[in-house]
Enzyme design. Sequence first.
Site, PDB file in Angstrom:
ATOM      1  N   TYR A   1      46.165  -7.367  -0.533  1.00 29.43           N
ATOM      2  CA  TYR A   1      44.809  -7.041  -0.102  1.00 29.43           C
ATOM      3  C   TYR A   1      44.675  -5.528  -0.044  1.00 29.43           C
ATOM      4  CZ  TYR A   1      40.607  -6.863   2.801  1.00 29.43           C
ATOM      5  OH  TYR A   1      39.350  -6.604   3.281  1.00 29.43           O
TER       6      TYR A   1
ATOM      7  N   LYS B   1      43.638   2.947   8.831  1.00 25.85           N
ATOM      8  CA  LYS B   1      44.176   2.309  10.034  1.00 25.85           C
ATOM      9  C   LYS B   1      44.772   3.285  11.050  1.00 25.85           C
ATOM     10  CE  LYS B   1      44.970  -2.221   7.865  1.00 25.85           C
ATOM     11  NZ  LYS B   1      43.897  -3.069   8.324  1.00 25.85           N
TER      12      LYS B   1
ATOM     13  N   ASP C   1      49.137   2.116  -1.921  1.00 27.58           N
ATOM     14  CA  ASP C   1      48.194   1.841  -0.846  1.00 27.58           C
ATOM     15  C   ASP C   1      49.007   1.750   0.451  1.00 27.58           C
ATOM     16  OD1 ASP C   1      46.412   0.954   0.982  1.00 27.58           O
ATOM     17  OD2 ASP C   1      45.814  -0.857  -0.098  1.00 27.58           O
TER      18      ASP C   1
END
Length: 461
Positions: free
Chosen positions: A166, A299, A271
């Site tokens: 994801y 995050k 990522d």
Amino acid sequence: MATSLPVEIDRARIAELSARESRRLDDRTPGSRALYERARHSLAGGVASSYQARAPWPIYLERGQGARVWDVDGNELLDFHNGFGSMVQGHAHPAITRAVNARIELGTHFAAPTEDAIVVGEELARRWGLPRWRYVNSGSEATMDAIRIARAATGRDTIVKIFGSYHGHHDYVMVSIGVEYERIGDRFALESLPYGMGIPQAVVDLTVPVPFNDAEAMERRIERLVEEGRPPACVIMEPAMMNLGVVLPEPGYLEAVREITRKHGVLLIFDEVKTGLCIAAGGAVERFGVTPDLVTLAKALGGGLPSGAIGGTEEAFELVEAGKVVQVGTYNGNPLSMAAARANLLEVMTPEAYARLDALNDHILRGCQAVIEKFSFPGYAVGIGSKGCVTFSPERITDYASFKANQDAELCELAWLYNVNRGIFMTPGREEEWTLSITHSFDDCDTFVAAFAEMAGDLTA
Ligand SMILES: Cc1ncc(COP(=O)(O)O)c(C=O)c1O
């Protein structure tokens, strides 16, 4: 790994315990139920994001302090969910609170650069060994812009991603995630499948998945794309997969990926939205020693405020600097987020913080593994930095296909219920890993292990 053969878990027992634990949770959360009944009338599904939804109702939280959160019913929970891995600093950290309070007094948004943004960029450059940075407001924006930069730099449209990973909710990467085992396809020709409705087929076709931990399959797929006249602009990947529990790269895999991408003129994007700032000061790049062309962060960067970043080589950022790739955003480098990120990087997530996370994770992983061995439970404990999980599978998971072949969704759900009823908050309903914060204690880790031991005992008795 377990020394004796794992026991077979009785499915009827899982169902029986799940029903018992669900009833118990429902009884403890009448306030959440009432809020859900109210929220349903204004928020779609009663939540701000579908990833916050849970049946029969979500647990609505009120506040957090250090390693703990409190729900609207006053239940105190040790937070191992930590905002999908954003709160590695713990909640309401005094240094971040101080920085944010000071910034609020001075104005929170100008859409003009501030010194904090430079300090954060300098520190990220130092940690990642990548000289150029830009900011965004989320992980999705970071991966979207990084892919655009790669497409511009190479003049190519196709992109390669890892099946099952994801990378956020924009169309380019909402492909080949959460698919049933039968639909994955052959490992040398995995299927491009939309994740949910509303993703244009033309975009799906541009995104080509390959299996994790399989350099040969990646190279063969890239070679085929070249033959077909659609060579990829980039490979975007998590250097350690963090959305199937934790799946670590096999030794030599990331080095091989670096070599293959370089050989084919393909930009490599790591990522690090989940790994960055959570597994080492310089994320996976530091931990595994492989440097990509571009890296994406979000995050944990903002210490609880929305933020994201893209880092890269001078070459990768050339077209951004020339104004030919339009990398923009009203809230990019927002002063409040930058003040929080500065305090986070310089005062909170220090080398000592990472040493503490490693020690805590080692403790909790060893505790979980000991439970597995005691009860011959089908699974194994795996983790890195602040991240870890018990993977409920007798086989080792190395990629999406092995994950899907061995997935035990019912057991995951039961584990979540056991945890929450014993004062442990984990990501609802998903096979997510834990994220420890620097404010967790060794006792907190023991509480987690004790809840797991109770479930393992109840299931194998
Ligand atoms: C690896 C990875 N990349 C990107 C994203 C998207 O981040 P955001 O939810 O901030 O858009 C996520 C979110 O879970 C993620 O795990």
